[in-house]
Design a protein around this motif. Structure first.
Motif, PDB file in Angstrom:
ATOM      1  N   ILE A  74     -24.614  70.287  34.828  1.00  0.00           N
ATOM      2  CA  ILE A  74     -23.584  71.304  35.082  1.00  0.00           C
ATOM      3  C   ILE A  74     -23.601  72.384  34.007  1.00  0.00           C
ATOM      4  O   ILE A  74     -23.581  73.576  34.310  1.00  0.00           O
ATOM      5  CB  ILE A  74     -22.191  70.645  35.171  1.00  0.00           C
ATOM      6  CG1 ILE A  74     -22.122  69.752  36.408  1.00  0.00           C
ATOM      7  CG2 ILE A  74     -21.085  71.697  35.205  1.00  0.00           C
ATOM      8  CD1 ILE A  74     -20.913  68.850  36.461  1.00  0.00           C
ATOM      9  N   ILE A  75     -23.658  71.973  32.734  1.00  0.00           N
ATOM     10  CA  ILE A  75     -23.493  72.923  31.632  1.00  0.00           C
ATOM     11  C   ILE A  75     -24.710  73.830  31.430  1.00  0.00           C
ATOM     12  O   ILE A  75     -24.598  74.916  30.876  1.00  0.00           O
ATOM     13  CB  ILE A  75     -23.125  72.182  30.321  1.00  0.00           C
ATOM     14  CG1 ILE A  75     -22.469  73.103  29.311  1.00  0.00           C
ATOM     15  CG2 ILE A  75     -24.334  71.543  29.702  1.00  0.00           C
ATOM     16  CD1 ILE A  75     -21.095  73.532  29.643  1.00  0.00           C
ATOM     17  N   GLN A  76     -25.883  73.415  31.899  1.00  0.00           N
ATOM     18  CA  GLN A  76     -27.084  74.227  31.688  1.00  0.00           C
ATOM     19  C   GLN A  76     -27.009  75.588  32.383  1.00  0.00           C
ATOM     20  O   GLN A  76     -27.699  76.521  32.003  1.00  0.00           O
ATOM     21  CB  GLN A  76     -28.330  73.473  32.140  1.00  0.00           C
ATOM     22  CG  GLN A  76     -28.461  73.342  33.628  1.00  0.00           C
ATOM     23  CD  GLN A  76     -29.754  72.676  34.029  1.00  0.00           C
ATOM     24  OE1 GLN A  76     -30.643  72.514  33.221  1.00  0.00           O
ATOM     25  NE2 GLN A  76     -29.853  72.286  35.285  1.00  0.00           N
ATOM     26  N   PHE A  77     -26.159  75.717  33.402  1.00  0.00           N
ATOM     27  CA  PHE A  77     -25.995  76.992  34.083  1.00  0.00           C
ATOM     28  C   PHE A  77     -25.097  77.949  33.299  1.00  0.00           C
ATOM     29  O   PHE A  77     -25.101  79.160  33.549  1.00  0.00           O
ATOM     30  CB  PHE A  77     -25.419  76.782  35.483  1.00  0.00           C
ATOM     31  CG  PHE A  77     -26.322  75.991  36.376  1.00  0.00           C
ATOM     32  CD1 PHE A  77     -27.543  76.508  36.786  1.00  0.00           C
ATOM     33  CD2 PHE A  77     -25.970  74.722  36.796  1.00  0.00           C
ATOM     34  CE1 PHE A  77     -28.392  75.780  37.606  1.00  0.00           C
ATOM     35  CE2 PHE A  77     -26.801  73.989  37.620  1.00  0.00           C
ATOM     36  CZ  PHE A  77     -28.014  74.522  38.027  1.00  0.00           C
ATOM     37  N   PHE A  78     -24.315  77.438  32.356  1.00  0.00           N
ATOM     38  CA  PHE A  78     -23.358  78.253  31.627  1.00  0.00           C
ATOM     39  C   PHE A  78     -23.758  78.531  30.188  1.00  0.00           C
ATOM     40  O   PHE A  78     -23.282  79.490  29.593  1.00  0.00           O
ATOM     41  CB  PHE A  78     -21.976  77.584  31.652  1.00  0.00           C
ATOM     42  CG  PHE A  78     -21.474  77.326  33.041  1.00  0.00           C
ATOM     43  CD1 PHE A  78     -21.022  78.358  33.840  1.00  0.00           C
ATOM     44  CD2 PHE A  78     -21.485  76.037  33.571  1.00  0.00           C
ATOM     45  CE1 PHE A  78     -20.570  78.127  35.129  1.00  0.00           C
ATOM     46  CE2 PHE A  78     -21.033  75.791  34.856  1.00  0.00           C
ATOM     47  CZ  PHE A  78     -20.574  76.843  35.643  1.00  0.00           C
ATOM     48  N   VAL A  79     -24.591  77.671  29.599  1.00  0.00           N
ATOM     49  CA  VAL A  79     -24.965  77.795  28.198  1.00  0.00           C
ATOM     50  C   VAL A  79     -26.488  77.892  28.106  1.00  0.00           C
ATOM     51  O   VAL A  79     -27.198  77.083  28.710  1.00  0.00           O
ATOM     52  CB  VAL A  79     -24.458  76.584  27.375  1.00  0.00           C
ATOM     53  CG1 VAL A  79     -24.864  76.695  25.930  1.00  0.00           C
ATOM     54  CG2 VAL A  79     -22.948  76.469  27.503  1.00  0.00           C
TER      55      VAL A  79
END
Length: 119
Positions: A74-79
């Motif tokens: 999930i977080i790889q798309f935002f950070v």
């Protein structure tokens, strides 16, 4: 579905009414969860023998890895920074440690000591 609900709400594996944990714990206040020794409703003993919950450490490890993988996906798309992602995963795993402790013990108890099992 009711078994999953009972695991999440931490109900006794035999009667599904009594609470397994006396205190849920809080990692921010340095408090660990505290288990009841017996069910308040049916007097079922939760820890059968010394070392009974040793296997729940492996369940906790699997739960933590699943949380970390899901969080990473999930977080790889935002950070963009990999180091930031690793730090965020570390923070998340620390914050969820008491939750993982309780869930792994509940899964272990329901796996070995469910309603119709005799230990």
């Amino acid at each position: 579905m009711s078994i999953l609900k009972n695991i999440v709400t931490e109900k006794c594996p035999k009667c599904h009414q009594g609470q397994v944990f006396e205190k849920k714990g809080n990692i921010l206040l340095f408090q660990m969860p505290k288990m009841n020794t017996h069910c308040s409703h049916c007097n079922h003993k939760f820890e059968k023998e010394p070392g009974y919950f040793f296997g729940s450490m492996f369940v906790s490890y699997a739960v933590a890895v699943a949380e970390m993988v899901a969080f990473f996906l999930i977080i790889q798309f935002f950070v963009d920074s990999f180091v930031t992602i690793v730090v965020l995963i570390g923070i998340m795993s620390i914050l969820l440690s008491t939750f993982n402790f309780r869930i792994s013990r509940m899964l272990w108890m329901y796996l070995l000591d469910g309603k119709n099992k005799r230990l």
